[in-house]
Design an enzyme around this catalytic site. Structure first.
Site, PDB file in Angstrom:
ATOM      1  N   THR A   1       0.942  -1.402   0.231  1.00  0.00           N
ATOM      2  CA  THR A   1      -0.018   0.028  -0.008  1.00  0.00           C
ATOM      3  C   THR A   1       0.934   1.176  -0.012  1.00  0.00           C
ATOM      4  O   THR A   1       0.469   2.282  -0.596  1.00  0.00           O
ATOM      5  CB  THR A   1      -1.087  -0.143   1.236  1.00  0.00           C
ATOM      6  OG1 THR A   1      -1.686  -0.916   0.989  1.00  0.00           O
ATOM      7  CG2 THR A   1      -1.584   1.108   1.310  1.00  0.00           C
TER       8      THR A   1
ATOM      9  N   THR B   1       1.564  -4.249   4.132  1.00  0.00           N
ATOM     10  CA  THR B   1       1.442  -4.535   5.637  1.00  0.00           C
ATOM     11  C   THR B   1       0.760  -6.062   5.958  1.00  0.00           C
ATOM     12  O   THR B   1       1.055  -6.553   6.972  1.00  0.00           O
ATOM     13  CB  THR B   1       0.504  -3.754   6.224  1.00  0.00           C
ATOM     14  OG1 THR B   1      -0.595  -3.636   5.766  1.00  0.00           O
ATOM     15  CG2 THR B   1       1.374  -2.269   6.406  1.00  0.00           C
ATOM     16  N   ASP B   2       0.180  -6.638   4.894  1.00  0.00           N
ATOM     17  CA  ASP B   2      -0.627  -7.783   5.258  1.00  0.00           C
ATOM     18  C   ASP B   2       0.367  -9.034   5.650  1.00  0.00           C
ATOM     19  O   ASP B   2      -0.100  -9.901   6.514  1.00  0.00           O
ATOM     20  CB  ASP B   2      -1.383  -8.181   4.036  1.00  0.00           C
ATOM     21  CG  ASP B   2      -2.501  -7.231   3.580  1.00  0.00           C
ATOM     22  OD1 ASP B   2      -3.126  -6.402   4.384  1.00  0.00           O
ATOM     23  OD2 ASP B   2      -3.282  -7.226   2.567  1.00  0.00           O
TER      24      ASP B   2
ATOM     25  N   SER C   1       1.175  -7.639  -0.729  1.00  0.00           N
ATOM     26  CA  SER C   1       2.106  -8.696  -0.019  1.00  0.00           C
ATOM     27  C   SER C   1       1.175  -9.760   0.157  1.00  0.00           C
ATOM     28  O   SER C   1       1.801 -10.862   0.558  1.00  0.00           O
ATOM     29  CB  SER C   1       2.626  -8.037   1.139  1.00  0.00           C
ATOM     30  OG  SER C   1       1.524  -7.806   2.195  1.00  0.00           O
TER      31      SER C   1
HETATM   32  N1  ASP Z   1      -2.817  -5.382   0.717  1.00  0.00           N
HETATM   33  C1  ASP Z   1      -1.651  -4.491   1.174  1.00  0.00           C
HETATM   34  C2  ASP Z   1      -0.397  -5.244   0.999  1.00  0.00           C
HETATM   35  O1  ASP Z   1      -0.043  -5.929   2.061  1.00  0.00           O
HETATM   36  C3  ASP Z   1      -2.049  -3.794   2.311  1.00  0.00           C
HETATM   37  C4  ASP Z   1      -0.969  -2.795   2.819  1.00  0.00           C
HETATM   38  O2  ASP Z   1       0.174  -2.838   2.171  1.00  0.00           O
HETATM   39  O3  ASP Z   1      -1.403  -2.295   3.786  1.00  0.00           O
HETATM   40  O4  ASP Z   1       0.205  -5.428   0.195  1.00  0.00           O
END
Ligand code: ASP
Length: 360
Positions: free
Chosen positions: A45, A125-126, A92
């Site tokens: 993200t 973050t995932d 991710s």
């Molecule tokens: N779906 C995103 C990821 O993990 C969420 C994020 O980065 O906050 O790539």
């Protein structure tokens, strides 16, 4: 102003400039070179873009490149000499073991080259906590490695990416971060890769270390570490990637009421060499599921009892001895998968596997 006044004034300005210069370099007059920090971009993200500034959850992750991320942070070149590399540009949730290996090898090569003082990894973050814990186990140097990301895409009002990236660079360039294991820096907190987990689906204040707390803070361009992790990591880890091209398959199965043995049997049929059971409460399971896990163990599959609760110790019990189970200790299921995957590249011995789950 007469010529004499002008001369006096320019003399004062000169004195002021000299003072500013000395103040910035220390009285010894030796300029401290800025730390060299490499930013390895994985997507997420923090590199995400939406259709509008108010689209905080509808956007595409992994769109912007590393140069754009760096350019979006004011003042970055005043805290470190930055270089950027694009390792991947993905959501991710799409990460693979192959990408983990590629990233870890790049981190090890950069730190061994002596060309950087610290590394920042921008990541979705995932699954950030899984990548961070993997690196914590396989990075071979104590130079700081810091993961960061963001919860709001770069196009959103109040995007959290730029400050997170700035703080991560400050931390990676700080001598205080050396030897602390892989660190995670978001929302002004510093957490240990082993303990941190994503706790909120959408809020910017999502990374927490339940039970153990954070290691410190990054604020006002300064990193402050208040404690250290006691678990083995990086230079004191026994896990090395030399010769490893793939990992044994390890599945996570989620426990619930009215469960069955079917998914355990399916995991075995798919070739799993390890199963992490995200059990109820203190690592408990439905009788039919437990029976299947016991049978899996009898066939040589490593079975880790973890918990779906989200914090606390899965206490080793006497049945573990009898049935050949391994307690996940305080690792959550997704981190237990990472550790089991690495452990199985070295040993199948149950005693050894249990030791590993106690030490890391
Ligand atoms: N779906 C995103 C990821 O993990 C969420 C994020 O980065 O906050 O790539």
């Amino acid at each position: 102003m007469g010529r004499r006044d002008a001369t006096r004034w320019s003399g004062r300005w000169l004195a002021l400039l000299v003072l500013i210069f000395w103040g910035g370099t220390g009285w010894a007059g030796e300029a401290q070179p800025l730390p060299r920090v490499a930013i390895l971009a994985m997507g997420g993200t923090i590199a995400g873009a939406g259709q509008s500034a108010t689209a905080t959850t509808e956007y595409k992750a992994g769109v912007l490149d590393v140069g754009t991320l760096i350019a979006s942070v004011p003042g970055l070149s005043q805290v470190a000499r930055i270089s950027g590399e694009q390792v991947a540009n993905i959501d991710s949730a799409h990460i693979t073991n192959e990408l983990l290996l590629k990233l870890a090898r790049r981190v090890n090569a950069l730190l061994a080259s002596g060309e950087v003082d610290g590394i920042v990894i921008t990541h979705g973050t995932d699954t950030l906590e899984e990548t961070a814990y993997f690196l914590n186990l396989v990075v071979e140097a104590d130079g700081p490695v810091v993961l960061t990301g963001s919860m709001r895409p770069a196009t959103a009002i109040s995007a959290d990416g730029p400050l997170n990236l700035y703080n991560a660079v400050v931390l990676a360039g700080s001598p205080r971060a050396r030897g602390q294991g892989v660190l995670v820096a978001l929302n002004e907190r510093i957490d240990a890769a082993r303990d941190v987990t994503k706790t909120h689906t959408t809020n910017v204040d999502t990374f927490r270390s339940p039970e153990f707390g954070c290691l410190g803070y990054v604020m006002n361009g300064q990193a402050l570490l208040v404690k250290a992790t006691t678990k083995r990591h990086t230079v004191s880890s026994e896990f090395r990637l030399k010769g490893i091209e793939a990992f044994p398959r390890v599945e996570i199965l989620y426990g619930h009421g009215n469960d069955s043995r079917d998914l355990v049997d399916a995991a075995l049929r798919a070739g799993a060499r390890g199963i992490v059971h995200a059990g109820v409460g203190d690592g408990g399971s439905f009788p039919a599921t437990y029976e299947a896990l016991r049978e899996a163990r009898a066939k040589g599959v490593a079975v880790v009892r973890a918990s779906r609760v989200g914090s606390g110790l899965v206490a080793p019990i006497s049945d573990d001895e009898k049935d050949g189970m391994i307690s996940s200790n305080t690792l959550n299921p997704q981190k237990a998968r990472i550790l089991l995957m690495l452990a199985l590249t070295r040993t199948q011995d149950l005693k050894e596997l249990r030791r590993i789950f106690e030490e890391y």
